[in-house]
Motif scaffolding. Structure first.
Motif, PDB file in Angstrom:
ATOM      1  N   GLY A   1       0.799  -1.220   0.000  1.00 50.46           N
ATOM      2  CA  GLY A   1       0.000   0.000   0.000  1.00 50.46           C
ATOM      3  C   GLY A   1       0.826   1.261   0.000  1.00 50.46           C
ATOM      4  N   SER A   2       2.036   1.187  -0.512  1.00 49.39           N
ATOM      5  CA  SER A   2       2.906   2.364  -0.552  1.00 49.39           C
ATOM      6  C   SER A   2       2.322   3.427  -1.483  1.00 49.39           C
ATOM      7  CB  SER A   2       4.306   1.966  -1.041  1.00 49.39           C
ATOM      8  OG  SER A   2       4.896   1.022  -0.186  1.00 49.39           O
ATOM      9  N   ARG A   3       2.650   4.671  -1.180  1.00 53.23           N
ATOM     10  CA  ARG A   3       2.184   5.787  -2.007  1.00 53.23           C
ATOM     11  C   ARG A   3       3.085   5.890  -3.238  1.00 53.23           C
ATOM     12  NH1 ARG A   3       2.734  10.607   1.882  1.00 53.23           N
ATOM     13  NH2 ARG A   3       4.488   9.318   2.607  1.00 53.23           N
ATOM     14  N   LEU A   4       2.621   5.368  -4.356  1.00 53.06           N
ATOM     15  CA  LEU A   4       3.433   5.281  -5.558  1.00 53.06           C
ATOM     16  C   LEU A   4       2.892   6.182  -6.656  1.00 53.06           C
ATOM     17  CD1 LEU A   4       3.887   1.394  -5.817  1.00 53.06           C
ATOM     18  CD2 LEU A   4       5.252   3.023  -4.494  1.00 53.06           C
ATOM     19  N   THR A   5       3.809   6.740  -7.436  1.00 53.17           N
ATOM     20  CA  THR A   5       3.453   7.498  -8.637  1.00 53.17           C
ATOM     21  C   THR A   5       4.252   6.925  -9.793  1.00 53.17           C
ATOM     22  OG1 THR A   5       3.084   9.515  -7.353  1.00 53.17           O
ATOM     23  CG2 THR A   5       3.375   9.760  -9.730  1.00 53.17           C
ATOM     24  N   ASN A   6       3.576   6.356 -10.784  1.00 43.55           N
ATOM     25  CA  ASN A   6       4.255   5.800 -11.954  1.00 43.55           C
ATOM     26  C   ASN A   6       4.663   6.919 -12.905  1.00 43.55           C
ATOM     27  OD1 ASN A   6       4.094   2.937 -11.399  1.00 43.55           O
ATOM     28  ND2 ASN A   6       1.892   3.134 -11.696  1.00 43.55           N
ATOM     29  N   LEU A   7       5.832   6.778 -13.475  1.00 42.31           N
ATOM     30  CA  LEU A   7       6.394   7.816 -14.332  1.00 42.31           C
ATOM     31  C   LEU A   7       6.939   7.201 -15.613  1.00 42.31           C
ATOM     32  CD1 LEU A   7       8.358   9.487 -11.419  1.00 42.31           C
ATOM     33  CD2 LEU A   7       6.308  10.438 -12.474  1.00 42.31           C
ATOM     34  N   GLU A   8       6.595   7.771 -16.752  1.00 43.84           N
ATOM     35  CA  GLU A   8       7.070   7.277 -18.048  1.00 43.84           C
ATOM     36  C   GLU A   8       7.713   8.422 -18.813  1.00 43.84           C
ATOM     37  OE1 GLU A   8       7.157   4.257 -19.250  1.00 43.84           O
ATOM     38  OE2 GLU A   8       6.064   3.289 -17.606  1.00 43.84           O
ATOM     39  N   GLY A   9       8.974   8.217 -19.178  1.00 45.14           N
ATOM     40  CA  GLY A   9       9.680   9.220 -19.960  1.00 45.14           C
ATOM     41  C   GLY A   9      10.447  10.209 -19.109  1.00 45.14           C
TER      42      GLY A   9
ATOM     43  N   SER B   1      10.836  13.485 -19.281  1.00 40.55           N
ATOM     44  CA  SER B   1      10.177  14.725 -18.862  1.00 40.55           C
ATOM     45  C   SER B   1       9.211  14.466 -17.715  1.00 40.55           C
ATOM     46  CB  SER B   1       9.445  15.356 -20.045  1.00 40.55           C
ATOM     47  OG  SER B   1       8.463  14.468 -20.571  1.00 40.55           O
ATOM     48  N   SER B   2       8.529  13.308 -17.745  1.00 44.36           N
ATOM     49  CA  SER B   2       7.619  12.960 -16.655  1.00 44.36           C
ATOM     50  C   SER B   2       8.384  12.775 -15.353  1.00 44.36           C
ATOM     51  CB  SER B   2       6.851  11.684 -17.004  1.00 44.36           C
ATOM     52  OG  SER B   2       6.022  11.289 -15.934  1.00 44.36           O
ATOM     53  N   ILE B   3       9.517  12.097 -15.426  1.00 51.37           N
ATOM     54  CA  ILE B   3      10.342  11.895 -14.233  1.00 51.37           C
ATOM     55  C   ILE B   3      10.890  13.219 -13.734  1.00 51.37           C
ATOM     56  CG2 ILE B   3      12.499  10.881 -13.404  1.00 51.37           C
ATOM     57  CD1 ILE B   3      11.919   8.499 -15.246  1.00 51.37           C
ATOM     58  N   GLY B   4      11.328  14.073 -14.663  1.00 53.19           N
ATOM     59  CA  GLY B   4      11.854  15.376 -14.260  1.00 53.19           C
ATOM     60  C   GLY B   4      10.833  16.227 -13.533  1.00 53.19           C
TER      61      GLY B   4
ATOM     62  N   VAL C   1      15.530  22.780 -10.734  1.00 58.09           N
ATOM     63  CA  VAL C   1      16.493  21.669 -10.756  1.00 58.09           C
ATOM     64  C   VAL C   1      16.488  21.046 -12.137  1.00 58.09           C
ATOM     65  CG1 VAL C   1      17.044  19.377  -9.862  1.00 58.09           C
ATOM     66  CG2 VAL C   1      16.323  21.185  -8.291  1.00 58.09           C
ATOM     67  N   GLN C   2      17.621  21.121 -12.806  1.00 57.21           N
ATOM     68  CA  GLN C   2      17.744  20.570 -14.156  1.00 57.21           C
ATOM     69  C   GLN C   2      18.072  19.077 -14.090  1.00 57.21           C
ATOM     70  OE1 GLN C   2      21.006  22.196 -16.383  1.00 57.21           O
ATOM     71  NE2 GLN C   2      20.489  21.094 -18.269  1.00 57.21           N
ATOM     72  N   THR C   3      17.306  18.264 -14.815  1.00 61.27           N
ATOM     73  CA  THR C   3      17.594  16.835 -14.924  1.00 61.27           C
ATOM     74  C   THR C   3      17.775  16.486 -16.397  1.00 61.27           C
ATOM     75  OG1 THR C   3      15.237  16.253 -15.030  1.00 61.27           O
ATOM     76  CG2 THR C   3      16.262  16.291 -12.851  1.00 61.27           C
ATOM     77  N   ALA C   4      18.343  15.312 -16.649  1.00 69.46           N
ATOM     78  CA  ALA C   4      18.640  14.923 -18.032  1.00 69.46           C
ATOM     79  C   ALA C   4      18.334  13.448 -18.264  1.00 69.46           C
ATOM     80  CB  ALA C   4      20.101  15.228 -18.350  1.00 69.46           C
ATOM     81  N   PHE C   5      17.204  12.979 -17.740  1.00 64.82           N
ATOM     82  CA  PHE C   5      16.852  11.580 -17.930  1.00 64.82           C
ATOM     83  C   PHE C   5      16.504  11.322 -19.403  1.00 64.82           C
ATOM     84  CE2 PHE C   5      15.664  12.530 -13.501  1.00 64.82           C
ATOM     85  CZ  PHE C   5      16.385  11.550 -12.842  1.00 64.82           C
ATOM     86  N   PRO C   6      17.027  10.243 -19.987  1.00 61.62           N
ATOM     87  CA  PRO C   6      16.677   9.921 -21.374  1.00 61.62           C
ATOM     88  C   PRO C   6      15.171   9.715 -21.529  1.00 61.62           C
ATOM     89  CG  PRO C   6      18.565   8.633 -20.639  1.00 61.62           C
ATOM     90  CD  PRO C   6      18.016   9.306 -19.424  1.00 61.62           C
ATOM     91  N   SER C   7      14.670   9.936 -22.721  1.00 62.86           N
ATOM     92  CA  SER C   7      13.230   9.821 -22.978  1.00 62.86           C
ATOM     93  C   SER C   7      12.720   8.412 -22.759  1.00 62.86           C
ATOM     94  CB  SER C   7      12.916  10.272 -24.408  1.00 62.86           C
ATOM     95  OG  SER C   7      13.617   9.457 -25.345  1.00 62.86           O
TER      96      SER C   7
ATOM     97  N   THR D   1      13.519   6.496 -20.293  1.00 71.93           N
ATOM     98  CA  THR D   1      13.553   6.151 -18.883  1.00 71.93           C
ATOM     99  C   THR D   1      12.147   6.059 -18.296  1.00 71.93           C
ATOM    100  OG1 THR D   1      15.627   7.374 -18.677  1.00 71.93           O
ATOM    101  CG2 THR D   1      14.523   6.771 -16.634  1.00 71.93           C
ATOM    102  N   SER D   2      11.934   5.046 -17.475  1.00 71.16           N
ATOM    103  CA  SER D   2      10.693   4.942 -16.721  1.00 71.16           C
ATOM    104  C   SER D   2      11.039   4.815 -15.245  1.00 71.16           C
ATOM    105  CB  SER D   2       9.868   3.734 -17.175  1.00 71.16           C
ATOM    106  OG  SER D   2      10.570   2.524 -16.920  1.00 71.16           O
ATOM    107  N   GLY D   3      10.035   4.895 -14.401  1.00 73.89           N
ATOM    108  CA  GLY D   3      10.298   4.773 -12.980  1.00 73.89           C
ATOM    109  C   GLY D   3       9.048   4.959 -12.159  1.00 73.89           C
ATOM    110  N   TYR D   4       9.242   4.922 -10.848  1.00 72.00           N
ATOM    111  CA  TYR D   4       8.134   5.253  -9.963  1.00 72.00           C
ATOM    112  C   TYR D   4       8.680   5.919  -8.709  1.00 72.00           C
ATOM    113  CZ  TYR D   4       9.005   0.929  -7.192  1.00 72.00           C
ATOM    114  OH  TYR D   4       9.546  -0.063  -6.426  1.00 72.00           O
TER     115      TYR D   4
END
Length: 431
Positions: A110-118, A120-123, A130-136, A138-141
């Motif tokens: 039941g963790s508070r999770l937010t799914n992120l794709e790409g 810009s979404s992660i940034g 804050v400048q980030t440079a994750f490749p397009s 990249t996915s994550g949560y």
């Protein structure tokens, strides 16, 4: 109440947590000794700027146990501001079985999770400016139920609790050997000649375990490995801009980076197989053909040179940092450190009695993921000492277990020998 005399060797995460939980259960004679003259020991893995606190584990036991630990960390009356819940950004969760299973376990908790794709979404989860440079690709949560702990402060707080409960903590007591009678441990002899007797001796010496207790032949289960860490000093203005960033953790590369601490220092590291260090005295010879023991090389054993990491890792860290914080990747590294883990082949801890010696217990083998459990891990050791540990956990943590194949958090797992000639120089720390 128990009058059994308990001697714990090692005043780090496992040792102090064990002492705390035994004292809370009514043990009245608990002593913790440590090799270092200064406590917390400056070169111990548990004495650091910060440690990740996460529930993202492929093994549901650790995921649940981490959730229990976080609930305790949040009690500011007990832990002050040692725990910082900034969230943990887990990158590329579908790339490996470990991260995929970790994601499913986080959902089940039941963790508070937010799914992120790409990229810009992660940034978008980072503060403005804050400048980030994750490749397009990249996915994550983002798991909001996690963050980091101020490691040295947590250890200091727990040491104070142990002393307040009546436990003794003694610095400057490196152990020479176990004292045994008829095969049963009855205490230890320290390097200074002091003999400390006990009904129960707990070995909680972390990455110094195999070298300190070479007579136990633990090297196949307990391997000391050095992990590469680097830091960057931010200005006050920079630190304020980055302070509310999440911890970034990429299991695919092993790279992770923290937001700045109260002193404006950003720490980054690689969660990888690391390096072994075999001193000349531990190299096999005709007299000692099996003596190959990796031993920590630290600031206490080698001065400032003990802080140096392989120069190849300096570049690896900078390359990964560039994909997360390109602005910071252009700054010089302010310092480095080899953080020494005690790794087990399956990444499970070593907790429980010696199979042939009921007075000797182990509380070690953190494998790079024990600190977050500082408030609660001693409960497992206390359960083991009292014969209350769940049978499944007895088997999981036994020193003589047969290592079952499991998904590792560090891959590929290829340990390298530390080559002193290849350690970094001040020039290598420049961008």
């Amino acid at each position: 109440m128990s009058t059994e005399k308990v001697l714990i060797v090692g005043a780090g995460c496992f040792g102090l947590s064990t002492a705390f939980h035994l004292l809370k259960r009514g043990y009245v004679d608990v002593t913790v000794i440590d090799r270092s003259n200064v406590l917390p020991a400056p070169d111990a893995a548990s004495t650091d700027l910060n440690k990740i606190v996460r529930t993202s584990y492929s093994d549901i036991f650790y995921a649940r146990f981490a959730k229990e630990a976080i609930d305790v960390w949040k009690d500011e009356k007990e832990w002050d501001d040692a725990y910082h819940e900034c969230g943990v950004l887990v990158l590329n969760p579908g790339d490996h079985a470990y991260t995929g299973s970790s994601y499913q376990n986080d959902i089940s908790l039941g963790s508070r999770l937010t799914n992120l794709e790409g990229g810009s979404s992660i940034g978008g989860v980072f503060p403005p400016g804050v400048q980030t440079a994750f490749p397009s690709t990249t996915s994550g949560y983002l798991n909001q139920d996690g963050g980091w702990a101020y490691a040295a402060k947590g250890v200091s707080l727990l040491m104070s609790k142990v002393i307040a409960l009546g436990g003794q903590v003694m610095a400057g007591k490196p152990v020479k050997r176990l004292v045994r009678k008829d095969g049963v441990t009855s205490g230890v002899e320290c390097v200074d000649g002091t003999v400390l007797s006990a009904d129960i001796v707990v070995i909680a010496t972390g990455s110094w375990t195999s070298a300190t207790f070479s007579e136990l032949d633990l090297s196949t289960m307990c391997l000391a490995t050095g992990q590469s860490v680097a830091t960057i000093q931010l200005t006050t203005k920079e630190a304020e801009r980055y302070r509310k960033c999440p911890v970034v953790l990429d299991f695919k590369s092993g790279f992770y980076v923290f937001p700045p601490n109260e002193d404006g220092i950003v720490k980054m590291a690689i969660h990888a197989a690391g390096y072994t260090n075999v001193p000349q005295s531990s190299i096999p010879s005709e007299l000692t053909p099996d003596r190959t023991i990796s031993t920590p090389r630290t600031s206490q054993s080698h001065g400032d040179e003990g802080l140096l990491i392989p120069k190849e890792m300096v570049q690896v860290l900078r390359n990964h940092l560039e994909e997360v914080y390109p602005e910071l990747a252009r700054k010089p590294f302010g310092g480095t450190r080899l953080c020494w883990y005690l790794d087990t082949p399956d990444e499970d801890w070593v907790i429980g009695p010696h199979p042939d010696d009921p007075s000797l217990f182990f509380a070690t083998g953190g494998s790079g993921h024990a600190y977050k459990f500082l408030p609660v891990v001693g409960r497992l050791v206390a359960d083991s000492i009292q014969g209350k540990l769940d049978p499944s956990l007895q088997a999981k943590f036994a020193i003589n277990r047969k290592n079952a194949t499991q998904t590792h958090s560090r891959f590929p797992y290829e340990v390298k020998p530390l080559e002193v000639a290849q350690l970094c120089t001040p020039a290598d720390l420049l961008p």
